[in-house]
Design an enzyme around this catalytic site. Structure first.
Site: not given
Length: 455
Positions: A42-44
Site C-alpha cells: 500500500p502507498k500510505w
C-alpha cells in the site's frame, strides 16, 4: 558497489545531524507491473520517514532531509525499545484520530512549542508504518535484494509486540493489491510496486506507483481573477449541511486558451450567492490586506474534478478539471462523496500480515481479509486542533534575512501553507511542496506578493 553507510560507525553518543541516505522514490505509472518478480505494498498517506539509530541517538528524517524526531517523541520512544543498537529503517508516519487517520492532526504536530508537542504526543500519538530495512547492527543492507531486506524487517518487527510500530503489508499477487484499493474505498493513496531483487537505490525512482483516481462532482461557487483579470481559478463547493454550500477547494491548471473559454462560461452565471457556508478566507493578523474577494456565481455549474486527498473536509491540494456535468443537479453535489483516510483498525489488521519466502525464493504473503468499514467525517477536528499561534505570519523575524531566522529551518506552519496555496492559486502557479521550511515559505510568499502587486 554501494559504499558502507556512515550509520554503521560505532559512535553512539554524538547527535545525528545529517540524514545518512536520500530515500528511494517511485515512478508514477498507469498500471501495476505484472509478475514475475514484483511485490506490491500500500502507498500510505503520511510523512515519509527515515528512522536512524546509533545507540541512544535516534532521529527521524523527512523526505527532504529535515529532522522530525522532536515533533514525534513517542515514535522515538517506540524505536528505542528495539533491541538493535544500530538501525536504518524506511517508513511512514501517521496519526490516528477517532475513526480514521488524520493528515491535519499530523500537520499540527509540526509546531515550534515543545509543550504543545508534548501534549499532542499524548492526545494524538503517532504511529510508524515500516516497509524497508536498510541496515541493522553492523550490516549495511542497501545492496541486498528487497526480499532479504523485507525478511530482516519481518524478523525485527516480530519481536516488538507494539501497536504503534506497524509492518506494512505486502503481496506478490497484483489482484490482491487491486483489492486493497477497492476495499479501502479509495482511502489508500495508491500501491507501490518493487522488484524482489531490487537493491535500495537512494534518490532514484526505482520503484513504481499507481495512484488512486478519486473524483468528485462539485458546484462551482465562484472564481478568482489573476493580476491580468483572467480566470485564475474556479472555487469548488459541496453541500455538507443541507442548503449550505461549503468551499472545499479549487482547480486552476488551465491552458491560456482554456482561460478564454472559461471566462465566457462563468460570466453567464455571475450574480449568485456564491458560498453560503464555509467561504474563502478573509483577513488574518499576518495578512490584513487579504479580502477573500472572489466573483460569486449562481449554483448552476457542476464540474467533475480529480483530487488526491481530503483534510478537514477540504481537498488538500489543487484539483484537475475532468469534465463539466450538465447532467448533474447541483443539489446532488454533497460532501459524502469525499474519501476519508484509512482507519486505524484496518491499519493494524494490515500490520498483522506476515511475509514468508516460498519454495521458489519469491516473497509471498499470508493475508487476512482486508475489511472495508464505514468511514465517518471529522468536520470539527480542524477547529479542535487549531492554535492561534499558527495564524501568526513569521514576520517577527523581519529584521533578519529569512535564512537567518531562529526557527527558519523548521517546517512551514499551517498558516504559511494555507497562505501560499491561496497566493499560488491567484497567481496561476503550481502549489508549493509540503516540505518547505519557514524561511523558504516566507521567501516564496514575498515573491508571490510582489508578483501580485501587494507589496
Amino acid at each position: 558497489m554501494i559504499e558502507r553507510s556512515t550509520y554503521l560507525q560505532r559512535d553512539t553518543v554524538r547527535p545525528l545531524v545529517k540524514p545518512p541516505v536520500v530515500p528511494m522514490e517511485a515512478l508514477l505509472v498507469g498500471d501495476l507491473p505484472q509478475p514475475p518478480g514484483w511485490c506490491y505494498e500500500p502507498k500510505w498517506d503520511g510523512f515519509r520517514a527515515l528512522i536512524e539509530r546509533k545507540g541512544e541517538s535516534i532521529e527521524i528524517w523527512s523526505k527532504s532531509g529535515k529532522p522530525l524526531g522532536r515533533y514525534f517523541p513517542e515514535v522515538v520512544d517506540a524505536i528505542s525499545t528495539i533491541r538493535n543498537e544500530r538501525l536504518l529503517l524506511d517508513g511512514e508516519l501517521v496519526v490516528p484520530m477517532g475513526n480514521h487517520l488524520s493528515f491535519a492532526a499530523l500537520q499540527a504536530r509540526l509546531h515550534p512549542a515543545a509543550s504543545r508537542i508534548a501534549r499532542l504526543s499524548r492526545e494524538t500519538p503517532a504511529q510508524v508504518i515500516l516497509f524497508d530495512c536498510l541496515g541493522k547492527d553492523d550490516e549495511d543492507m542497501r545492496a541486498a535484494p528487497f526480499s532479504e531486506r523485507r525478511a530482516a524487517l519481518e524478523a525485527l518487527h516480530s519481536n516488538l509486540g507494539r501497536s504503534d510500530v506497524i509492518l506494512s503489508p505486502l503481496t506478490t499477487i497484483p489482484g490482491e493489491a487491486q483489492r486493497w484499493l477497492a476495499a479501502s474505498g479509495g482511502a489508500l493513496d495508491g500501491v507501490i510496486a518493487k522488484q524482489s531483487d531490487l537493491p535500495y537505490l537512494p534518490g532514484q525512482r526505482a520503484m513504481r506507483k499507481v495512484k488512486q483516481r478519486r473524483t468528485a462532482d462539485c458546484v462551482v461557487g465562484g472564481y478568482r481573477k489573476d493580476a491580468k483579470g483572467r480566470v485564475a481559478s474556479l472555487l469548488l463547493g459541496l453541500y455538507v449541511v443541507q442548503g449550505r454550500l461549503d468551499l472545499v477547494g479549487f482547480t486552476s491548471a488551465f491552458r491560456a486558451t482554456e482561460r478564454v473559454a472559461l471566462a465566457t462560461k462563468v460570466k453567464a452565471h455571475e450574480g449568485g450567492p456564491g458560498f453560503t457556508g464555509r467561504a474563502p478566507g478573509g483577513p488574518s493578523r499576518w495578512n490584513p490586506d487579504k479580502s477573500g474577494h472572489y466573483v460569486a456565481l449562481k449554483h448552476e455549474l457542476v464540474a467533475e474534478v480529480v483530487y488526491d486527498q481530503v483534510t478537514s473536509g477540504r481537498f488538500r491540494h489543487g484539483t484537475k478539471l475532468l469534465r463539466w456535468r450538465p447532467d448533474k443537479a447541483p443539489c446532488q453535489c454533497t460532501g459524502d462523496q469525499l474519501i476519508r483516510e484509512v482507519k486505524p483498525a484496518e491499519l493494524i489488521e494490515l500490520g498483522r500480515r506476515r511475509l514468508t519466502i516460498n519454495g521458489s525464493g519469491e516473497p509471498s504473503l499470508r493475508a487476512s481479509r482486508f475489511r472495508n468499514e464505514e468511514r465517518t467525517r471529522d468536520e470539527h477536528m480542524a477547529e479542535e486542533l487549531r492554535n492561534p499561534k499558527l495564524d501568526e505570519h513569521p514576520r517577527s523575524n523581519t529584521e533578519k534575512d529569512p535564512a537567518d531566522w531562529v526557527s527558519g529551518d523548521d517546517p512551514m506552519t499551517g498558516a504559511q501553507a494555507s497562505y501560499l496555496t491561496t497566493l499560488c492559486e491567484e497567481a496561476g502557479e503550481d502549489l508549493p511542496p509540503r516540505d518547505l521550511t519557514k524561511a523558504e515559505a516566507s521567501q516564496r510568499i514575498d515573491a508571490l506578493r510582489a508578483k501580485l502587486g501587494r507589496d
